[in-house]
Enzyme design. Structure first.
Site, mmCIF file in Angstrom:
data_model
loop_
_atom_site.group_PDB
_atom_site.id
_atom_site.type_symbol
_atom_site.label_atom_id
_atom_site.label_comp_id
_atom_site.label_asym_id
_atom_site.label_seq_id
_atom_site.Cartn_x
_atom_site.Cartn_y
_atom_site.Cartn_z
ATOM 1 N N ASP A 79 0.833 -1.205 0.000
ATOM 2 C CA ASP A 79 0.000 0.000 0.000
ATOM 3 C C ASP A 79 0.868 1.255 0.000
ATOM 4 O O ASP A 79 0.570 2.232 -0.692
ATOM 5 C CB ASP A 79 -0.919 -0.011 1.212
ATOM 6 C CG ASP A 79 -1.726 -1.295 1.299
ATOM 7 O OD1 ASP A 79 -2.509 -1.559 0.370
ATOM 8 O OD2 ASP A 79 -1.561 -2.036 2.278
ATOM 9 N N HIS A 87 -5.016 -3.460 5.762
ATOM 10 C CA HIS A 87 -4.769 -3.674 4.331
ATOM 11 C C HIS A 87 -6.115 -3.971 3.674
ATOM 12 O O HIS A 87 -6.489 -5.120 3.435
ATOM 13 C CB HIS A 87 -3.789 -4.825 4.128
ATOM 14 C CG HIS A 87 -3.567 -5.162 2.677
ATOM 15 N ND1 HIS A 87 -3.023 -4.272 1.789
ATOM 16 C CD2 HIS A 87 -3.837 -6.284 1.969
ATOM 17 C CE1 HIS A 87 -2.955 -4.827 0.591
ATOM 18 N NE2 HIS A 87 -3.453 -6.053 0.681
#
Length: 323
Positions: free
Chosen positions: A158, A186
């Protein structure tokens, strides 16, 4: 001669296939360190693993000590220095995160108990298989011999995605972006935070960005980047995930001069439940991970962060019988 044993689960899959060669051709470990790879997958994948082993051998990596392929987790986790839990049921097009929770939870519980008995107590565990933060919690609760500080979940993908998108927007090099962090889970509730970010040691480019681009384009695009890739490829991220795992492992071994993001369980000053794995802004030196705890959060940032915490608490409730 030094030796490190690295166990990779789901080793016949696409992520592992990209990851293995990165590790063996990279520079995470000193050149006099030999690497033993323990590659674990299900029985039907053993022919594929044999092919992977033959390819590894054909590369003639100087750091390679041995490759063990197996469908037996007791063999795979034996004396491991690093455990990379890549294997999990993947998210496919149209699948929601909740669909993955119980499917993968029992797998990680069983693996945790074997890791607890067979791996070194000092082993470092990186949880990749989704939902990674909650799977890390399952590992932590069922592998009591492993200290919580040695368990982390992958958020570097990410962070890398956010840096790449910001780089394209500001026409700067990725390596010149510093202090970009990702809070939370996540998932689509994660919060990519550029409020403390600098480019070439200055925040001028960040301050010049249209706030509407940040809230309406940048943040949701990072949050949903995985789904965007699935929409186009029909498959989850593989090469980029492998690259992020490599970065994460490298940071754990060698530290970092930048702020980093990874899911950890810890007490904190941000009013986040300390019994979940949550991504924080971190300063990482060799063998030491510290939260950067002096960040001023505005109302909008707090809302994003608490939303992600709420999701993780909900996930924890779903799998509470496995904890």
């Amino acid at each position: 001669m030094k030796k490190k044993i690295i166990t990779i689960t789901g080793a016949a899959g696409n992520i592992a296939y990209s990851l293995i060669f990165r590790i063996l051709s990279g520079d995470i470990f000193e050149r006099n360190t030999k690497i033993q790879l323990n590659l674990l997958d299900i029985t039907t994948a053993l022919p594929i693993l044999l092919g992977v082993k033959l390819e590894i051998e054909d590369c003639a990596f100087t750091q390679l000590d041995d490759v063990i392929i197996t469908d037996d987790p007791e063999i795979a986790f034996a004396d491991s220095d690093f455990v990379l839990l890549v294997g999990a049921k993947p998210r496919t097009k149209g699948m929601q995160r909740a669909d993955l929770l119980l499917d993968n939870a029992s797998i990680f519980q069983k693996q945790a108990k074997i890791i607890n008995d067979k791996a070194k107590n000092s082993t470092k565990i990186i949880v990749v298989g989704n939902p990674a933060n909650t799977n890390a919690l399952i590992i932590q609760k069922n592998a009591k011999n492993i200290e919580s500080k040695n368990i982390s979940s992958l958020m570097r993908l990410d962070q890398n995605r956010a840096k790449s998108i910001l780089s394209a927007k500001t026409n700067c090099k990725v390596e010149n972006i510093q202090q970009l962090i990702v809070w939370g889970n996540h998932s689509a509730t994660q919060y990519p935070d550029i409020s403390n970010c600098t480019i070439n040691n200055s925040n001028d480019d960040i301050l010049s960005l249209d706030p509407r681009w940040i809230s309406d384009d940048f943040i949701p695009r990072v949050q949903n980047r995985g789904a965007e890739i699935i929409e186009h490829r029909g498959k989850s991220s593989a090469a980029s995930a492998a690259s992020a795992i490599y970065d994460h492992l490298n940071t754990i071994v060698n530290g970092s001069s930048d702020w980093e993001s990874m899911g950890i369980m810890t007490e904190n000053k941000y009013d986040i439940d300390d019994e979940i794995f949550f991504s924080y802004p971190l300063s990482i030196n060799k063998d030491k991970i510290n939260i950067i705890d002096n960040i001023e959060l505005n109302t909008s940032s707090i809302e994003y962060i608490k939303k992600s915490e709420k999701e993780l608490l909900s996930e924890r409730d779903i799998i509470k019988d496995l904890l």
